[in-house]
Design a protein around this motif. Structure first.
Motif, PDB file in Angstrom:
ATOM      1  N   GLN A  87      -0.548   3.629  -4.208  1.00 21.61           N
ATOM      2  CA  GLN A  87      -0.165   2.227  -4.071  1.00 21.61           C
ATOM      3  C   GLN A  87      -0.633   1.658  -2.732  1.00 21.61           C
ATOM      4  O   GLN A  87      -1.143   0.528  -2.656  1.00 21.61           O
ATOM      5  N   PHE A  88      -0.480   2.465  -1.676  1.00 21.37           N
ATOM      6  CA  PHE A  88      -0.927   2.023  -0.346  1.00 21.37           C
ATOM      7  C   PHE A  88      -2.438   1.830  -0.323  1.00 21.37           C
ATOM      8  O   PHE A  88      -2.944   0.834   0.231  1.00 21.37           O
ATOM      9  N   LEU A  89      -3.169   2.782  -0.910  1.00 14.12           N
ATOM     10  CA  LEU A  89      -4.628   2.671  -0.936  1.00 14.12           C
ATOM     11  C   LEU A  89      -5.084   1.464  -1.741  1.00 14.12           C
ATOM     12  O   LEU A  89      -6.049   0.787  -1.372  1.00 14.12           O
ATOM     13  N   GLN A  90      -4.396   1.209  -2.849  1.00  9.41           N
ATOM     14  CA  GLN A  90      -4.753   0.039  -3.641  1.00  9.41           C
ATOM     15  C   GLN A  90      -4.536  -1.246  -2.848  1.00  9.41           C
ATOM     16  O   GLN A  90      -5.375  -2.159  -2.871  1.00  9.41           O
ATOM     17  N   THR A  91      -3.390  -1.308  -2.162  1.00 11.00           N
ATOM     18  CA  THR A  91      -3.115  -2.491  -1.340  1.00 11.00           C
ATOM     19  C   THR A  91      -4.140  -2.655  -0.222  1.00 11.00           C
ATOM     20  O   THR A  91      -4.629  -3.756   0.062  1.00 11.00           O
ATOM     21  N   GLU A  92      -4.467  -1.517   0.418  1.00 14.46           N
ATOM     22  CA  GLU A  92      -5.440  -1.559   1.504  1.00 14.46           C
ATOM     23  C   GLU A  92      -6.828  -1.946   0.992  1.00 14.46           C
ATOM     24  O   GLU A  92      -7.556  -2.718   1.646  1.00 14.46           O
ATOM     25  N   GLN A  98     -10.710  -8.566   0.321  1.00 16.63           N
ATOM     26  CA  GLN A  98     -10.505  -9.957   0.712  1.00 16.63           C
ATOM     27  C   GLN A  98     -11.210 -10.268   2.030  1.00 16.63           C
ATOM     28  O   GLN A  98     -11.856 -11.317   2.187  1.00 16.63           O
ATOM     29  N   GLN A  99     -11.106  -9.347   3.002  1.00 16.49           N
ATOM     30  CA  GLN A  99     -11.790  -9.540   4.274  1.00 16.49           C
ATOM     31  C   GLN A  99     -13.307  -9.562   4.083  1.00 16.49           C
ATOM     32  O   GLN A  99     -14.014 -10.346   4.723  1.00 16.49           O
ATOM     33  N   LEU A 100     -13.805  -8.688   3.202  1.00 15.52           N
ATOM     34  CA  LEU A 100     -15.242  -8.663   2.928  1.00 15.52           C
ATOM     35  C   LEU A 100     -15.720  -9.976   2.331  1.00 15.52           C
ATOM     36  O   LEU A 100     -16.786 -10.502   2.721  1.00 15.52           O
ATOM     37  N   ARG A 101     -14.947 -10.520   1.408  1.00 17.91           N
ATOM     38  CA  ARG A 101     -15.331 -11.802   0.819  1.00 17.91           C
ATOM     39  C   ARG A 101     -15.343 -12.910   1.869  1.00 17.91           C
ATOM     40  O   ARG A 101     -16.254 -13.762   1.879  1.00 17.91           O
TER      41      ARG A 101
END
Length: 233
Positions: A87-92, A98-101
């Motif tokens: 779950q943490f990895l998915q969130t990260e 989002q930052q890449l976009r």
């Protein structure tokens, strides 16, 4: 007569508490046994009374039930940790995407693309950013040019210093060569003079003229007498 529901709270009377404990303990163990038989379940029940007495029931073996329980608990903990990590990895990952976009969008705007959605204020901010970036680029370029010039000047100074050293070595070598040539010519002249003087004082045997030794004979030879007689006759 229908029994009324009793409140589930601690029984203050010790005698009533002992009677209730005995009845409910017996019923609990009986239900556990029936459940294990009917449903083929592995069941273990451990009970400590308020006086510290132990009561237990195991459908197979209490040790095997406890071992299985510990193993399953560890597996459940690992699964929970794995699920939490996933779950943490998915969130990260979503945050990084989002930052890449956002970075890609900013990069396209800096390249002068996709500017139709920007307002006047956004365009002014973008222009300021570009001017600041261009200023930094020119400053860095000038710094690199200065460093290269200093490096080239240092190399030129090293080459000139090396040339000075080589000239000094050439002068020393030339002076030594001239001195050695002068000594050689002086020695050669001396040797020539010595040879000339020795040749004048004592001539070589090959240069001396051959001496002609003349011997006068007082007695005529026999063949000379014959010659004289023929001439007189």
């Amino acid at each position: 007569m229908v029994k009324g529901k009793i409140a589930i709270r601690k029984i203050n009377c010790s005698k009533s508490r002992q009677v209730t404990f005995f009845k409910r303990r017996t019923g609990l163990l009986k239900k556990a046994k029936e459940l294990s038989i009917l449903c083929d379940a592995e069941i273990g029940v451990i009970i400590f009374s308020c006086t510290g007495k132990l009561y237990d029931y195991a459908s197979t073996s209490m040790n095997s039930v406890i071992e299985r329980y510990n193993k399953m608990k560890q597996d459940n903990q690992q699964q929970s940790i794995t699920a939490a990590a996933i779950q943490f990895l998915q969130t990260e990952t979503e945050s990084l995407n989002q930052q890449l976009r956002c970075l890609q969008e900013c990069n396209r705007r800096l390249m002068g693309e996709e500017l139709s959605k920007l307002g006047l204020e956004d365009l002014k901010n973008l222009e300021n950013v570009l001017e600041m970036g261009l200023k930094n680029v020119r400053s860095r370029k000038d710094q690199i040019h200065m460093e290269e010039m200093r490096e080239l000047k240092r190399k030129v100074d090293d080459v000139e210093q090396e040339n000075v050293q080589l000239r000094k070595k050439l002068r020393v070598v030339g002076r030594d060569h001239r001195e050695s040539d002068g000594e050689f010519f002086a020695e050669t002249s001396c040797n020539k003079e010595r040879s000339k003087m020795s040749s004048q004082a004592i001539p070589y045997e090959d240069d001396m003229p051959e001496r002609i030794v003349l011997q006068l004979s007082l007695q005529p030879k026999p063949y000379l007498l014959d010659v004289q007689k023929a001439a007189s006759g």
